[in-house]
Design a protein around this motif. Structure first.
Motif, PDB file in Angstrom:
ATOM      1  N   ASN B 155      71.752  70.014  59.766  1.00  0.00           N
ATOM      2  CA  ASN B 155      70.864  68.993  59.230  1.00  0.00           C
ATOM      3  C   ASN B 155      71.767  67.960  58.553  1.00  0.00           C
ATOM      4  O   ASN B 155      72.346  68.218  57.506  1.00  0.00           O
ATOM      5  CB  ASN B 155      69.930  69.755  58.277  1.00  0.00           C
ATOM      6  CG  ASN B 155      69.328  68.905  57.198  1.00  0.00           C
ATOM      7  OD1 ASN B 155      69.267  67.685  57.313  1.00  0.00           O
ATOM      8  ND2 ASN B 155      68.897  69.574  56.122  1.00  0.00           N
ATOM      9  N   VAL B 156      71.906  66.802  59.229  1.00  0.00           N
ATOM     10  CA  VAL B 156      72.889  65.789  58.819  1.00  0.00           C
ATOM     11  C   VAL B 156      72.171  64.533  58.343  1.00  0.00           C
ATOM     12  O   VAL B 156      71.165  64.135  58.935  1.00  0.00           O
ATOM     13  CB  VAL B 156      73.820  65.440  60.014  1.00  0.00           C
ATOM     14  CG1 VAL B 156      74.860  64.407  59.628  1.00  0.00           C
ATOM     15  CG2 VAL B 156      74.478  66.688  60.573  1.00  0.00           C
ATOM     16  N   VAL B 157      72.676  63.918  57.289  1.00  0.00           N
ATOM     17  CA  VAL B 157      72.134  62.636  56.831  1.00  0.00           C
ATOM     18  C   VAL B 157      73.288  61.642  56.740  1.00  0.00           C
ATOM     19  O   VAL B 157      74.365  61.967  56.222  1.00  0.00           O
ATOM     20  CB  VAL B 157      71.452  62.764  55.448  1.00  0.00           C
ATOM     21  CG1 VAL B 157      71.035  61.383  54.920  1.00  0.00           C
ATOM     22  CG2 VAL B 157      70.250  63.683  55.526  1.00  0.00           C
ATOM     23  N   LEU B 158      73.053  60.435  57.259  1.00  0.00           N
ATOM     24  CA  LEU B 158      74.051  59.368  57.143  1.00  0.00           C
ATOM     25  C   LEU B 158      73.502  58.247  56.285  1.00  0.00           C
ATOM     26  O   LEU B 158      72.357  57.820  56.486  1.00  0.00           O
ATOM     27  CB  LEU B 158      74.437  58.852  58.522  1.00  0.00           C
ATOM     28  CG  LEU B 158      75.517  57.748  58.477  1.00  0.00           C
ATOM     29  CD1 LEU B 158      76.584  57.998  59.532  1.00  0.00           C
ATOM     30  CD2 LEU B 158      74.915  56.368  58.626  1.00  0.00           C
ATOM     31  N   ILE B 159      74.302  57.811  55.326  1.00  0.00           N
ATOM     32  CA  ILE B 159      73.893  56.647  54.543  1.00  0.00           C
ATOM     33  C   ILE B 159      74.923  55.530  54.708  1.00  0.00           C
ATOM     34  O   ILE B 159      76.101  55.789  54.916  1.00  0.00           O
ATOM     35  CB  ILE B 159      73.653  56.988  53.050  1.00  0.00           C
ATOM     36  CG1 ILE B 159      74.955  57.290  52.320  1.00  0.00           C
ATOM     37  CG2 ILE B 159      72.697  58.170  52.894  1.00  0.00           C
ATOM     38  CD1 ILE B 159      74.749  57.464  50.834  1.00  0.00           C
ATOM     39  N   GLY B 160      74.425  54.292  54.651  1.00  0.00           N
ATOM     40  CA  GLY B 160      75.279  53.136  54.895  1.00  0.00           C
ATOM     41  C   GLY B 160      75.311  52.817  56.387  1.00  0.00           C
ATOM     42  O   GLY B 160      76.369  52.773  57.007  1.00  0.00           O
ATOM     43  N   ALA B 161      74.120  52.590  56.989  1.00  0.00           N
ATOM     44  CA  ALA B 161      73.999  52.457  58.443  1.00  0.00           C
ATOM     45  C   ALA B 161      74.305  51.037  58.900  1.00  0.00           C
ATOM     46  O   ALA B 161      73.474  50.371  59.513  1.00  0.00           O
ATOM     47  CB  ALA B 161      72.607  52.900  58.885  1.00  0.00           C
ATOM     48  N   GLY B 162      75.506  50.561  58.603  1.00  0.00           N
ATOM     49  CA  GLY B 162      75.950  49.259  59.089  1.00  0.00           C
ATOM     50  C   GLY B 162      76.712  49.411  60.397  1.00  0.00           C
ATOM     51  O   GLY B 162      76.475  50.351  61.153  1.00  0.00           O
ATOM     52  N   LYS B 163      77.645  48.491  60.615  1.00  0.00           N
ATOM     53  CA  LYS B 163      78.434  48.475  61.865  1.00  0.00           C
ATOM     54  C   LYS B 163      79.076  49.820  62.148  1.00  0.00           C
ATOM     55  O   LYS B 163      78.913  50.398  63.208  1.00  0.00           O
ATOM     56  CB  LYS B 163      79.570  47.437  61.729  1.00  0.00           C
ATOM     57  CG  LYS B 163      79.107  46.006  61.655  1.00  0.00           C
ATOM     58  CD  LYS B 163      80.293  45.049  61.616  1.00  0.00           C
ATOM     59  CE  LYS B 163      80.836  44.816  60.214  1.00  0.00           C
ATOM     60  NZ  LYS B 163      79.905  44.124  59.329  1.00  0.00           N
ATOM     61  N   LEU B 164      79.830  50.323  61.175  1.00  0.00           N
ATOM     62  CA  LEU B 164      80.531  51.590  61.381  1.00  0.00           C
ATOM     63  C   LEU B 164      79.578  52.769  61.213  1.00  0.00           C
ATOM     64  O   LEU B 164      79.667  53.767  61.938  1.00  0.00           O
ATOM     65  CB  LEU B 164      81.702  51.705  60.391  1.00  0.00           C
ATOM     66  CG  LEU B 164      82.560  52.961  60.502  1.00  0.00           C
ATOM     67  CD1 LEU B 164      83.145  53.119  61.897  1.00  0.00           C
ATOM     68  CD2 LEU B 164      83.688  52.934  59.464  1.00  0.00           C
ATOM     69  N   GLY B 165      78.650  52.656  60.278  1.00  0.00           N
ATOM     70  CA  GLY B 165      77.721  53.748  59.995  1.00  0.00           C
ATOM     71  C   GLY B 165      76.901  54.136  61.214  1.00  0.00           C
ATOM     72  O   GLY B 165      76.741  55.328  61.519  1.00  0.00           O
ATOM     73  N   LEU B 166      76.387  53.146  61.934  1.00  0.00           N
ATOM     74  CA  LEU B 166      75.583  53.460  63.116  1.00  0.00           C
ATOM     75  C   LEU B 166      76.426  54.152  64.182  1.00  0.00           C
ATOM     76  O   LEU B 166      75.962  55.093  64.841  1.00  0.00           O
ATOM     77  CB  LEU B 166      74.919  52.192  63.666  1.00  0.00           C
ATOM     78  CG  LEU B 166      73.688  51.718  62.874  1.00  0.00           C
ATOM     79  CD1 LEU B 166      73.298  50.297  63.275  1.00  0.00           C
ATOM     80  CD2 LEU B 166      72.496  52.669  63.071  1.00  0.00           C
ATOM     81  N   LEU B 167      77.668  53.702  64.344  1.00  0.00           N
ATOM     82  CA  LEU B 167      78.548  54.375  65.319  1.00  0.00           C
ATOM     83  C   LEU B 167      78.834  55.814  64.886  1.00  0.00           C
ATOM     84  O   LEU B 167      78.901  56.719  65.716  1.00  0.00           O
ATOM     85  CB  LEU B 167      79.852  53.597  65.495  1.00  0.00           C
ATOM     86  CG  LEU B 167      79.739  52.214  66.142  1.00  0.00           C
ATOM     87  CD1 LEU B 167      81.109  51.559  66.223  1.00  0.00           C
ATOM     88  CD2 LEU B 167      79.114  52.301  67.540  1.00  0.00           C
ATOM     89  N   CYS B 168      78.988  56.013  63.587  1.00  0.00           N
ATOM     90  CA  CYS B 168      79.203  57.387  63.088  1.00  0.00           C
ATOM     91  C   CYS B 168      77.995  58.261  63.410  1.00  0.00           C
ATOM     92  O   CYS B 168      78.142  59.413  63.847  1.00  0.00           O
ATOM     93  CB  CYS B 168      79.447  57.375  61.580  1.00  0.00           C
ATOM     94  SG  CYS B 168      81.080  56.769  61.123  1.00  0.00           S
ATOM     95  N   ALA B 169      76.817  57.705  63.181  1.00  0.00           N
ATOM     96  CA  ALA B 169      75.593  58.475  63.461  1.00  0.00           C
ATOM     97  C   ALA B 169      75.506  58.814  64.946  1.00  0.00           C
ATOM     98  O   ALA B 169      75.155  59.934  65.326  1.00  0.00           O
ATOM     99  CB  ALA B 169      74.375  57.677  63.007  1.00  0.00           C
ATOM    100  N   LEU B 170      75.864  57.840  65.780  1.00  0.00           N
ATOM    101  CA  LEU B 170      75.853  58.060  67.228  1.00  0.00           C
ATOM    102  C   LEU B 170      76.820  59.177  67.616  1.00  0.00           C
ATOM    103  O   LEU B 170      76.494  60.050  68.441  1.00  0.00           O
ATOM    104  CB  LEU B 170      76.242  56.752  67.925  1.00  0.00           C
ATOM    105  CG  LEU B 170      76.437  56.801  69.439  1.00  0.00           C
ATOM    106  CD1 LEU B 170      75.129  57.116  70.147  1.00  0.00           C
ATOM    107  CD2 LEU B 170      76.996  55.458  69.940  1.00  0.00           C
ATOM    108  N   ALA B 171      77.991  59.166  67.021  1.00  0.00           N
ATOM    109  CA  ALA B 171      78.987  60.209  67.311  1.00  0.00           C
ATOM    110  C   ALA B 171      78.479  61.577  66.854  1.00  0.00           C
ATOM    111  O   ALA B 171      78.591  62.573  67.577  1.00  0.00           O
ATOM    112  CB  ALA B 171      80.314  59.868  66.647  1.00  0.00           C
TER     113      ALA B 171
END
Lengths: 314, 314
Positions: B155-171
């Motif tokens: 169960n993962v949460v990502l915060i700061g979904a900008g340019k790099l954040g969205l790519l991190c979430a995708l990965a």
């Protein structure tokens, strides 16, 4: 019975012998040890109120027949068995836990203690009371090896070589890693040498060079110092709680891809096996043993800088 | 040649075409992307002086015959090959590294760039220039999977979904974990949904519940927020640098045995395989493409809140 209680101040008081409830047994305390957390509690840490103390060895004097008369040590986290962490068998992180002598549960600086039978571990005859008192902090020291894969060829530095710090260094040493211990006093240095550790002064360690650093200082300065010793991709283990919210160089963590691992309570069974092996003698760690009646003097002693383990005998 | 240089302020300037030295090749930049680090550099980050830019795709126009005419992307850390980190093949942590457009090395917001041949990766024909510009940040996103073992049931949460954040979430999503992304704007939410991520608002996440939290905010508030979301024994990945020394609840790390992992540059080969698979389309991330001559306007655009990738075409 006689007990050392904290209720805004530490005092020696007379309180009723506890009456076991639920799955609790009644323990007669044989010997107990003063830990830094106990000292912090007498400064108001966690706003604890009650009987202090969580490092102890005791005898079961009331409980199921298979436990009666057994010499035991006791895990300090009393779990609910029902929350998400308990259901995943991570009971030391029970969401509703009480902690012996620390949170919502009376401690061991008393003649008797009631504790859940779930928390008990039998002490082998080969392990003396003096050694058994160290099971709790030794388990906490071994927890570093549970949480971090330490390798025999690694270059490890430990800072904050007090009561818990020296045990952590001893546990790290079992991996055959090269463990250097930052010391300021000859007493620590002598124990470190006897245990195969390498006592060093600060300026003997090259900055940003250690693969693993263990910070047992619990101070903002210690954390900052520890971070300055670690190399890129290194691991920093935090073993003590810190006052307040220390300023932290989080950018350093990112740029140098450092891992920081918090570490708390550990495996009692492993600590008992370690002591049962006879491979180590922890008695050089014992500074003095006081009777419980002299508990306040014992705390005063334990508060002195550089003092290692002070014991209490009910 | 035309270049965007930072020397206390960002300006469009005319500078000589670089002359490759040592093992460098000459690259003709085809397309480049503006990253948050570039924005920070124009605010004085790392006191960089020179041509900015480190996300790019280019053509080799001068160099060994096997590279000539190849379309390439380039790793940004230029290593010495001799220090202890290089000898251990951890070249991204070279003690003496230069970093393209960030430290002691000119960058890619220019018509030409000289770069060590060691840093080059061929771009497969299946990967367009627009996608290839994302190789550097996508590699940085994949680095989270290099450093932390993410499990499909987490169960993962990502915060700061900008340019790099969205790519991190995708990965992260590639692990089949349940990845929730904290979003404030519908644009982020739409991209997240298209990539199989779960966009959420802050109050939809129970405190202390996430097994893994990734903080791409780079702010003290973000770090504190991230720490509040993580569960005991959880892992907090830090993906962005932070200004100053944020106050950090180090005691929370100890008591809840939380692991914090800093993460920086990642594997270009893995990012290229990911793009080559055709499984994803990063074009929704592209906000606008400017000619290099309009570079200052491009930076102004990139500085607007909520703006994703702004491209520069020499």
């Amino acid at each position: 019975m006689r007990a050392l209680t904290y209720t805004g101040q530490l005092s020696l008081s007379n309180v009723p012998v506890p009456v076991p409830t639920g799955d609790q047994v009644l323990l007669k305390v044989r010997l107990a040890g003063i830990c830094n957390t106990d000292l912090e509690i007498t400064r108001g840490y966690l706003s604890f109120n009650g009987i202090v103390g969580h490092e102890f060895v005791a005898e079961v004097v009331d409980g199921p027949s298979q436990w009666l008369g057994q010499r035991v040590v006791g895990e300090i986290n009393v779990a609910c068995g029902e929350c998400d962490m308990c259901r995943q068998d991570i009971v030391s992180h029970c969401r509703n836990r009480a902690t012996v002598g620390i949170r919502n549960h009376d401690g061991a600086f008393a003649e008797y203690l009631a504790l859940s039978v779930q928390n008990l571990h039998r002490v082998p005859d080969s392990v003396s009371d003096e050694q058994a008192v160290f099971v709790e902090p030794l388990a906490a020291a071994l927890q570093n090896l549970s949480l971090v894969h330490l390798r025999p060829n690694q270059n490890v530095v430990l800072i904050g070589a007090g009561k818990l710090g020296l045990l952590c260094a001893l546990a790290l040493r079992q991996t055959q890693a090269r463990v250097r211990v930052l010391v300021r006093r000859e007493k620590q240095a002598a124990i470190a040498r006897a245990w195969g550790l390498i006592p060093v002064k600060f300026d003997e360690i090259e900055p940003n060079s250690a693969e693993v650093v263990v910070d047992c200082t619990g101070t903002a300065e210690g954390f900052s110092l520890a971070l300055g010793l670690i190399r890129p991709r290194g691991t920093l283990i935090l073993k003590s709680t810190y006052q307040g919210l220390p300023p932290a160089d989080l950018s350093r963590l990112v740029v140098d891809e450092i891992t920081v691992v918090g570490s708390r309570c550990g495996p009692f069974d492993a600590a008992l096996r370690f002591l049962d092996s006879g491979a180590i003698d922890l008695s050089p760690m014992i500074e003095a043993t006081y009777s419980l009646a002299d508990g306040l003097a014992a705390f005063e002693h334990a508060f002195q800088p550089g003092v290692l383990k002070v014991m209490l005998k009910p």
